[in-house]
Design a protein around this motif. Structure first.
Motif, PDB file in Angstrom:
ATOM      1  N   GLU A 187       0.960  -1.228   0.235  1.00 31.97           N
ATOM      2  CA  GLU A 187       0.200  -0.008  -0.255  1.00 31.97           C
ATOM      3  C   GLU A 187       0.816   1.208   0.102  1.00 31.97           C
ATOM      4  O   GLU A 187       0.267   2.337  -0.783  1.00 31.97           O
ATOM      5  CB  GLU A 187      -0.942  -0.022   1.257  1.00 31.97           C
ATOM      6  N   GLU A 188       1.911   1.095   0.485  1.00 31.51           N
ATOM      7  CA  GLU A 188       3.161   2.270   0.566  1.00 31.51           C
ATOM      8  C   GLU A 188       3.387   2.483  -0.849  1.00 31.51           C
ATOM      9  O   GLU A 188       3.569   3.947  -1.376  1.00 31.51           O
ATOM     10  CB  GLU A 188       4.224   2.253   1.614  1.00 31.51           C
ATOM     11  N   TRP A 189       3.761   1.635  -1.620  1.00 34.08           N
ATOM     12  CA  TRP A 189       4.145   1.626  -2.893  1.00 34.08           C
ATOM     13  C   TRP A 189       2.993   2.219  -3.897  1.00 34.08           C
ATOM     14  O   TRP A 189       3.325   3.071  -4.761  1.00 34.08           O
ATOM     15  CB  TRP A 189       4.578   0.451  -3.660  1.00 34.08           C
ATOM     16  N   ARG A 190       1.764   1.859  -3.594  1.00 37.59           N
ATOM     17  CA  ARG A 190       0.675   2.369  -4.121  1.00 37.59           C
ATOM     18  C   ARG A 190       0.302   3.882  -3.919  1.00 37.59           C
ATOM     19  O   ARG A 190       0.122   4.600  -4.661  1.00 37.59           O
ATOM     20  CB  ARG A 190      -0.524   1.540  -3.980  1.00 37.59           C
ATOM     21  N   ASP A 191       0.526   4.286  -2.680  1.00 35.89           N
ATOM     22  CA  ASP A 191       0.675   5.651  -2.336  1.00 35.89           C
ATOM     23  C   ASP A 191       1.566   6.576  -3.162  1.00 35.89           C
ATOM     24  O   ASP A 191       1.383   7.594  -3.719  1.00 35.89           O
ATOM     25  CB  ASP A 191       0.756   5.829  -0.879  1.00 35.89           C
ATOM     26  N   ALA A 192       2.926   5.763  -3.381  1.00 33.98           N
ATOM     27  CA  ALA A 192       3.867   6.590  -3.900  1.00 33.98           C
ATOM     28  C   ALA A 192       3.601   6.805  -5.361  1.00 33.98           C
ATOM     29  O   ALA A 192       3.936   7.781  -5.937  1.00 33.98           O
ATOM     30  CB  ALA A 192       5.074   5.794  -4.008  1.00 33.98           C
ATOM     31  N   LEU A 193       2.800   5.771  -5.935  1.00 38.29           N
ATOM     32  CA  LEU A 193       2.427   5.746  -7.271  1.00 38.29           C
ATOM     33  C   LEU A 193       1.559   6.947  -7.592  1.00 38.29           C
ATOM     34  O   LEU A 193       1.424   7.630  -8.515  1.00 38.29           O
ATOM     35  CB  LEU A 193       1.841   4.542  -7.986  1.00 38.29           C
ATOM     36  N   GLU A 194       0.499   6.929  -6.763  1.00 35.73           N
ATOM     37  CA  GLU A 194      -0.538   8.071  -6.646  1.00 35.73           C
ATOM     38  C   GLU A 194       0.072   9.422  -6.431  1.00 35.73           C
ATOM     39  O   GLU A 194      -0.398  10.154  -7.555  1.00 35.73           O
ATOM     40  CB  GLU A 194      -1.396   7.620  -5.358  1.00 35.73           C
ATOM     41  N   HIS A 195       0.852   9.453  -5.524  1.00 35.12           N
ATOM     42  CA  HIS A 195       1.676  10.904  -5.398  1.00 35.12           C
ATOM     43  C   HIS A 195       2.300  11.266  -6.529  1.00 35.12           C
ATOM     44  O   HIS A 195       2.385  12.692  -6.818  1.00 35.12           O
ATOM     45  CB  HIS A 195       2.687  10.812  -4.166  1.00 35.12           C
ATOM     46  N   THR A 196       2.842  10.445  -7.361  1.00 36.46           N
ATOM     47  CA  THR A 196       3.765  10.791  -8.542  1.00 36.46           C
ATOM     48  C   THR A 196       3.161  10.868  -9.801  1.00 36.46           C
ATOM     49  O   THR A 196       2.927  12.034 -10.504  1.00 36.46           O
ATOM     50  CB  THR A 196       4.885   9.924  -8.643  1.00 36.46           C
ATOM     51  N   LEU A 197       2.271   9.841 -10.083  1.00 34.82           N
ATOM     52  CA  LEU A 197       1.564   9.852 -11.322  1.00 34.82           C
ATOM     53  C   LEU A 197       0.427  10.753 -11.565  1.00 34.82           C
ATOM     54  O   LEU A 197       0.189  11.482 -12.384  1.00 34.82           O
ATOM     55  CB  LEU A 197       1.370   8.159 -11.559  1.00 34.82           C
ATOM     56  N   GLU A 198      -0.451  10.740 -10.351  1.00 35.57           N
ATOM     57  CA  GLU A 198      -1.396  11.765 -10.247  1.00 35.57           C
ATOM     58  C   GLU A 198      -1.311  13.410 -10.078  1.00 35.57           C
ATOM     59  O   GLU A 198      -1.976  13.921  -9.993  1.00 35.57           O
ATOM     60  CB  GLU A 198      -2.539  11.038  -9.378  1.00 35.57           C
ATOM     61  N   SER A 199       0.138  13.359 -10.078  1.00 38.46           N
ATOM     62  CA  SER A 199       0.793  14.710  -9.913  1.00 38.46           C
ATOM     63  C   SER A 199       1.347  14.890 -11.457  1.00 38.46           C
ATOM     64  O   SER A 199       2.251  15.970 -11.547  1.00 38.46           O
ATOM     65  CB  SER A 199       1.616  14.985  -8.976  1.00 38.46           C
ATOM     66  N   PHE A 200       1.360  14.203 -12.425  1.00 33.91           N
ATOM     67  CA  PHE A 200       1.799  14.402 -13.863  1.00 33.91           C
ATOM     68  C   PHE A 200       3.509  14.110 -13.709  1.00 33.91           C
ATOM     69  O   PHE A 200       4.032  14.749 -14.517  1.00 33.91           O
ATOM     70  CB  PHE A 200       1.333  15.633 -14.396  1.00 33.91           C
ATOM     71  N   ASP A 201       4.025  13.623 -12.497  1.00 31.60           N
ATOM     72  CA  ASP A 201       5.224  13.523 -12.335  1.00 31.60           C
ATOM     73  C   ASP A 201       5.819  11.967 -13.386  1.00 31.60           C
ATOM     74  O   ASP A 201       6.082  10.964 -12.203  1.00 31.60           O
ATOM     75  CB  ASP A 201       5.878  13.339 -10.888  1.00 31.60           C
ATOM     76  N   GLU A 202       6.154  11.908 -14.241  1.00 29.44           N
ATOM     77  CA  GLU A 202       6.435  10.764 -15.024  1.00 29.44           C
ATOM     78  C   GLU A 202       7.781  10.025 -14.453  1.00 29.44           C
ATOM     79  O   GLU A 202       8.064   8.934 -14.347  1.00 29.44           O
ATOM     80  CB  GLU A 202       6.448  11.131 -16.580  1.00 29.44           C
ATOM     81  N   ALA A 203       8.741  10.864 -14.288  1.00 26.06           N
ATOM     82  CA  ALA A 203      10.207  10.399 -14.139  1.00 26.06           C
ATOM     83  C   ALA A 203      10.044   9.868 -12.617  1.00 26.06           C
ATOM     84  O   ALA A 203      10.426   8.869 -12.047  1.00 26.06           O
ATOM     85  CB  ALA A 203      11.097  11.663 -14.072  1.00 26.06           C
ATOM     86  N   GLY A 204       9.381  10.425 -11.737  1.00 26.12           N
ATOM     87  CA  GLY A 204       9.042  10.146 -10.398  1.00 26.12           C
ATOM     88  C   GLY A 204       8.441   8.761 -10.384  1.00 26.12           C
ATOM     89  O   GLY A 204       8.658   7.755  -9.604  1.00 26.12           O
ATOM     90  N   GLY A 205       7.476   8.954 -10.933  1.00 28.33           N
ATOM     91  CA  GLY A 205       6.757   7.399 -11.101  1.00 28.33           C
ATOM     92  C   GLY A 205       7.462   6.267 -11.660  1.00 28.33           C
ATOM     93  O   GLY A 205       7.493   5.079 -11.202  1.00 28.33           O
ATOM     94  N   HIS A 206       8.351   6.533 -12.692  1.00 30.35           N
ATOM     95  CA  HIS A 206       9.213   5.610 -13.220  1.00 30.35           C
ATOM     96  C   HIS A 206      10.112   5.049 -12.123  1.00 30.35           C
ATOM     97  O   HIS A 206      10.609   3.991 -11.950  1.00 30.35           O
ATOM     98  CB  HIS A 206       9.849   6.041 -14.383  1.00 30.35           C
ATOM     99  N   ARG A 207      10.682   6.207 -11.205  1.00 29.49           N
ATOM    100  CA  ARG A 207      11.585   5.542 -10.169  1.00 29.49           C
ATOM    101  C   ARG A 207      10.866   4.642  -9.221  1.00 29.49           C
ATOM    102  O   ARG A 207      11.390   3.746  -8.691  1.00 29.49           O
ATOM    103  CB  ARG A 207      12.164   7.032  -9.567  1.00 29.49           C
ATOM    104  N   VAL A 208       9.688   5.306  -9.032  1.00 29.52           N
ATOM    105  CA  VAL A 208       8.906   4.190  -7.964  1.00 29.52           C
ATOM    106  C   VAL A 208       8.644   2.886  -8.532  1.00 29.52           C
ATOM    107  O   VAL A 208       8.940   1.847  -7.989  1.00 29.52           O
ATOM    108  CB  VAL A 208       7.438   5.084  -7.721  1.00 29.52           C
ATOM    109  N   LEU A 209       8.590   2.709 -10.060  1.00 23.36           N
ATOM    110  CA  LEU A 209       8.230   1.573 -10.389  1.00 23.36           C
ATOM    111  C   LEU A 209       9.610   0.557 -10.306  1.00 23.36           C
ATOM    112  O   LEU A 209       9.579  -0.641 -10.231  1.00 23.36           O
ATOM    113  CB  LEU A 209       7.732   1.882 -12.000  1.00 23.36           C
ATOM    114  N   SER A 210      10.618   1.397 -10.880  1.00 22.93           N
ATOM    115  CA  SER A 210      11.787   0.667 -10.980  1.00 22.93           C
ATOM    116  C   SER A 210      12.334  -0.093  -9.656  1.00 22.93           C
ATOM    117  O   SER A 210      12.691  -1.022  -9.406  1.00 22.93           O
ATOM    118  CB  SER A 210      12.946   1.727 -11.218  1.00 22.93           C
ATOM    119  N   ARG A 211      11.952   0.888  -8.479  1.00 21.82           N
ATOM    120  CA  ARG A 211      12.016   0.187  -7.173  1.00 21.82           C
ATOM    121  C   ARG A 211      11.237  -0.714  -6.639  1.00 21.82           C
ATOM    122  O   ARG A 211      11.419  -2.084  -6.117  1.00 21.82           O
ATOM    123  CB  ARG A 211      11.877   1.410  -5.848  1.00 21.82           C
TER     124      ARG A 211
END
Length: 230
Positions: free
Chosen positions: A10-34
């Motif tokens: 759920e913490e990973w999902r929260d991190a995706l919500e924070h990045t992707l739903e703020s239009f932060d593509e690079a941040g979203g990819h960093r989360v996904l890589s981790r």
């Protein structure tokens, strides 16, 4: 030296919500890589990526995010999963053709199935969302795969095209996946139902193929087509 604990799903999902739903593509990819690095591909898909996509849809339906946010998050994840689909494919493995039924646009689960199959040594030909059954039949005739996997979230999507699926099933094993797959509609389509989520469905198909080869030395396409009369 102590190591930081691995975040809960759920913490990973929260991190995706924070990045992707703020239009932060690079941040979203960093989360996904981790996520993929720490959880592995299968657990990352089943515990984080697919549940997050469901949550995005729920938030969009409730009006808490806009269509631009939903599209942005979906497109980033689609690009990531597209890269993974062929990354581990074996050039000599059995072939599966995967497609969503006509009118079915929710393709992420089927993409996950394709990814896991490739990691299990399969080759995959992914036709994507909203595939006409006539085009599915052309692909099956041309490629002669060991298995065809079709997905839909409504049983009526399978039932409406049962005659076309029965024709495909005359020469290739057809498997129904996702929420619309029931035993009743599988029998109607002369197909086999794949139980469980996308990761489990891929494993079940792989196990069935292995058992068929071990038992008879022949292809899955002939062994697993059900004998229901047309």
């Amino acid at each position: 030296m102590t190591t930081s604990p691995v975040p809960a799903p759920e913490e990973w999902r929260d991190a995706l919500e924070h990045t992707l739903e703020s239009f932060d593509e690079a941040g979203g990819h960093r989360v996904l890589s981790r996520v993929f690095e720490q959880l592995g591909v299968e657990d990352a898909l089943s515990l984080v990526v697919l549940p997050y996509l469901h949550e995005v849809g729920e938030r969009w339906s409730a009006g808490s995010i806009g269509v631009a946010q939903e599209h942005f998050a979906s497109n980033v994840l689609r690009s990531r999963l597209s890269v993974l689909m062929g990354a581990d494919e074996s050039p000599h493995g059995p072939l599966a053709v995967l497609a969503c039924m006509p009118g079915e646009r929710h393709e992420f689960g089927l993409m996950a199935t394709a990814i896991v199959l490739s990691r299990l040594g399969w080759r995959t030909s992914y036709l994507g969302a909203n595939t006409p059954t006539a085009e599915l039949a052309v692909a099956a005739r041309t490629l002669r795969p060991e298995a065809v996997v079709v997905a839909a979230h409504r049983a009526t999507a399978f039932a409406a095209h049962a005659p076309a699926l029965r024709r495909v099933a005359r020469s290739t094993a057809v498997h129904l996946a996702a929420g619309g797959a029931t035993d009743e509609v599988a029998a109607l389509c002369h197909a086999t139902r794949l139980d469980g989520g996308p990761v489990w469905a891929a494993r079940a198909l792989h196990e069935a193929y292995g058992e068929a080869r071990a038992d008879t030395g022949t292809d899955l396409g002939t062994d697993l087509v059900e004998d229901t009369p047309a």
